[in-house]
Enzyme design. Sequence first.
Site, PDB file in Angstrom:
ATOM      1  N   HIS A 219      -8.672 -25.134 104.649  1.00 12.95           N
ATOM      2  CA  HIS A 219      -9.768 -24.878 103.713  1.00 12.95           C
ATOM      3  C   HIS A 219      -9.687 -23.480 103.105  1.00 12.95           C
ATOM      4  O   HIS A 219      -9.862 -23.313 101.892  1.00 12.95           O
ATOM      5  CB  HIS A 219     -11.113 -25.073 104.416  1.00 12.95           C
ATOM      6  CG  HIS A 219     -11.443 -26.507 104.679  1.00 12.95           C
ATOM      7  ND1 HIS A 219     -10.915 -27.198 105.746  1.00 12.95           N
ATOM      8  CD2 HIS A 219     -12.226 -27.391 104.007  1.00 12.95           C
ATOM      9  CE1 HIS A 219     -11.370 -28.436 105.729  1.00 12.95           C
ATOM     10  NE2 HIS A 219     -12.150 -28.589 104.701  1.00 12.95           N
ATOM     11  N   ILE A 220      -9.413 -22.471 103.933  1.00 12.83           N
ATOM     12  CA  ILE A 220      -9.328 -21.106 103.403  1.00 12.83           C
ATOM     13  C   ILE A 220      -8.030 -20.926 102.639  1.00 12.83           C
ATOM     14  O   ILE A 220      -8.010 -20.354 101.540  1.00 12.83           O
ATOM     15  CB  ILE A 220      -9.451 -20.078 104.535  1.00 12.83           C
ATOM     16  CG1 ILE A 220     -10.838 -20.154 105.180  1.00 12.83           C
ATOM     17  CG2 ILE A 220      -9.185 -18.659 104.005  1.00 12.83           C
ATOM     18  CD1 ILE A 220     -11.009 -19.286 106.404  1.00 12.83           C
TER      19      ILE A 220
ATOM     20  N   ALA B  79      -6.338 -12.473 108.296  1.00 14.11           N
ATOM     21  CA  ALA B  79      -7.791 -12.645 108.422  1.00 14.11           C
ATOM     22  C   ALA B  79      -8.077 -13.931 109.195  1.00 14.11           C
ATOM     23  O   ALA B  79      -9.115 -14.555 108.994  1.00 14.11           O
ATOM     24  CB  ALA B  79      -8.445 -12.686 107.048  1.00 14.11           C
TER      25      ALA B  79
ATOM     26  N   ASP C  26       2.764 -25.231 106.291  1.00 16.61           N
ATOM     27  CA  ASP C  26       1.829 -25.801 107.255  1.00 16.61           C
ATOM     28  C   ASP C  26       2.589 -26.814 108.090  1.00 16.61           C
ATOM     29  O   ASP C  26       3.519 -27.470 107.597  1.00 16.61           O
ATOM     30  CB  ASP C  26       0.654 -26.471 106.526  1.00 16.61           C
ATOM     31  CG  ASP C  26      -0.561 -26.644 107.427  1.00 16.61           C
ATOM     32  OD1 ASP C  26      -1.612 -26.067 107.124  1.00 16.61           O
ATOM     33  OD2 ASP C  26      -0.460 -27.375 108.438  1.00 16.61           O
TER      34      ASP C  26
ATOM     35  N   GLU D 164     -10.721  -6.683 120.573  1.00 11.41           N
ATOM     36  CA  GLU D 164     -11.739  -6.126 119.685  1.00 11.41           C
ATOM     37  C   GLU D 164     -12.890  -5.557 120.503  1.00 11.41           C
ATOM     38  O   GLU D 164     -13.193  -6.055 121.592  1.00 11.41           O
ATOM     39  CB  GLU D 164     -12.250  -7.206 118.730  1.00 11.41           C
ATOM     40  CG  GLU D 164     -11.155  -7.755 117.812  1.00 11.41           C
ATOM     41  CD  GLU D 164     -11.665  -8.835 116.859  1.00 11.41           C
ATOM     42  OE1 GLU D 164     -12.838  -9.224 116.968  1.00 11.41           O
ATOM     43  OE2 GLU D 164     -10.881  -9.286 115.995  1.00 11.41           O
TER      44      GLU D 164
ATOM     45  N   HIS E  46     -13.308  -7.389 111.567  1.00  9.22           N
ATOM     46  CA  HIS E  46     -13.566  -8.828 111.693  1.00  9.22           C
ATOM     47  C   HIS E  46     -14.741  -9.248 110.806  1.00  9.22           C
ATOM     48  O   HIS E  46     -15.710  -9.855 111.259  1.00  9.22           O
ATOM     49  CB  HIS E  46     -13.850  -9.187 113.156  1.00  9.22           C
ATOM     50  CG  HIS E  46     -13.546 -10.630 113.470  1.00  9.22           C
ATOM     51  ND1 HIS E  46     -13.132 -11.047 114.707  1.00  9.22           N
ATOM     52  CD2 HIS E  46     -13.606 -11.754 112.706  1.00  9.22           C
ATOM     53  CE1 HIS E  46     -12.950 -12.358 114.703  1.00  9.22           C
ATOM     54  NE2 HIS E  46     -13.234 -12.805 113.488  1.00  9.22           N
ATOM     55  N   ILE E  47     -14.623  -8.947 109.520  1.00 11.66           N
ATOM     56  CA  ILE E  47     -15.731  -9.192 108.581  1.00 11.66           C
ATOM     57  C   ILE E  47     -15.375 -10.223 107.521  1.00 11.66           C
ATOM     58  O   ILE E  47     -16.077 -10.331 106.515  1.00 11.66           O
ATOM     59  CB  ILE E  47     -16.154  -7.880 107.883  1.00 11.66           C
ATOM     60  CG1 ILE E  47     -14.957  -7.256 107.139  1.00 11.66           C
ATOM     61  CG2 ILE E  47     -16.763  -6.901 108.883  1.00 11.66           C
ATOM     62  CD1 ILE E  47     -15.350  -6.134 106.199  1.00 11.66           C
ATOM     63  N   GLY E  48     -14.314 -11.000 107.745  1.00 13.67           N
ATOM     64  CA  GLY E  48     -13.919 -11.977 106.741  1.00 13.67           C
ATOM     65  C   GLY E  48     -15.054 -12.882 106.308  1.00 13.67           C
ATOM     66  O   GLY E  48     -15.214 -13.187 105.124  1.00 13.67           O
ATOM     67  N   GLY E  49     -15.867 -13.320 107.260  1.00 14.10           N
ATOM     68  CA  GLY E  49     -16.993 -14.198 106.940  1.00 14.10           C
ATOM     69  C   GLY E  49     -18.328 -13.502 106.922  1.00 14.10           C
ATOM     70  O   GLY E  49     -19.370 -14.157 106.891  1.00 14.10           O
TER      71      GLY E  49
ATOM     72  N   ASP F  17      -7.806  -7.917 109.639  1.00 11.83           N
ATOM     73  CA  ASP F  17      -9.249  -8.061 109.887  1.00 11.83           C
ATOM     74  C   ASP F  17      -9.541  -8.506 111.316  1.00 11.83           C
ATOM     75  O   ASP F  17     -10.676  -8.421 111.766  1.00 11.83           O
ATOM     76  CB  ASP F  17      -9.837  -9.076 108.897  1.00 11.83           C
ATOM     77  CG  ASP F  17     -11.345  -9.196 108.997  1.00 11.83           C
ATOM     78  OD1 ASP F  17     -12.031  -8.151 108.924  1.00 11.83           O
ATOM     79  OD2 ASP F  17     -11.851 -10.327 109.151  1.00 11.83           O
TER      80      ASP F  17
END
Length: 415
Positions: free
Chosen positions: A161-162, A238, A181, A269, A292-295, A264
């Site tokens: 999806h991303i 990411a 893939d 962490e 870790h702010i991708g979303g 990311d």
Amino acid sequence: MSKLSLPKDKIKFVLLENVHDNAVAYLRQHGYENIDVHKGALDADALKDAVRDAHVVGIRSRTKLTEDVLKAAEKLVAVGAFCIGTNQINLGAAKHLGVPVFNAPYSNTRSVAELVLAEIIMLARGIPRRNWISHEGGWDKSAKGSTEVRGKTLGIVGYGHIGTQLSVIAEALGMKVRFFDIVDKLPMGNAAACMSLKELMETSDFVSLHVPDTPQTRNMITDTELGWMKQGAFLLNAARGQIVDIDALADHLRTGHLAGAAIDVFPVEPASVEDVFESPLRGMKNVILTPHIGGSTQEAQANIGTEVAEKLVKYSDNGSTVGAVNFPEVMLPVHVGGARFMHIHRNVPGVISKINDVFSRRGLNIVGQYLRTDEEVGYVVVDVDGIIEPGMGVRRDLEAIEGTIRTRFLNCEEP
């Protein structure tokens, strides 16, 4: 007909880590008012106390639902992970306790894709280094090492999806898109598939990783794979922190083989904002480091709040487990009339016949039966037509079947 199921106002939700208001609003719209909201994460002991009488628990990435915590929540029937990953939850323990876990794998798709695309442009223009120089009082207007992204090749590892969303918007900027893939995927636009990871790494100016965290993807990018990349190429991650050997990446950046990176997610962490972030990539002026702010956008968090709350409501109201990450998925029709029984059991022979016998001995006609199993557990939902009164012992006999993990009962009709 007697209403034997637990009323909605008695079903307790515990939501931690400042879950988006959309989740609370959705739950209340569907009749769930007993909601305990916590703004932050809790340590193990406080967490056990908070979830001890909870029927549903909602968390984000910092709350650790260990086997001990899950066992302390004796009334727990479902968990909602209001995020993408579920590594913070002991999924196996939850399954063996009969607790499905739901997450939001698609709600942050656009947010992650936009961040990666922005980082590609920033890296191509040498912005990390120029930003650093400007903050130190310097003034570097040179075009050296600064390029447009138009005409460059973006290699996407993981065309889900991303990956597909990134593919579309990168191509709109004039980039050539290649992807790899392990599953055959239909290309979007003019994107072209690579036959191997090596082919993608060797032909891409930018390599962006978008694979899940699985045993197959951990450490999939090591010194060997980085060595395949073109001189002066860029790496972006990411996806998940365990995918890339960070020490090897740091070496390829120091030698100048790679021109830069944007990371990311990390193997280790910080557990809280008070902890120090440690990484061999710190201090590198050609590297973008984000926590870790991708979303982490308002839109993504709002979408996640609604998506996970919707799955929890469907399971509580209807028994549907579509979207569960640790459980057999059963898609159910809307429950109207009659009574619905849900039986979670170890996947051993003979359980279904014993369940059917419980109803046939009472003259209750089975009008619908839905079963899915995995290698460990089975989940069967039974709709019956007939009068069910307290004291008939249906639940008692279902729970007495060997291999039973948990039973639930839904009855939508008033007495």
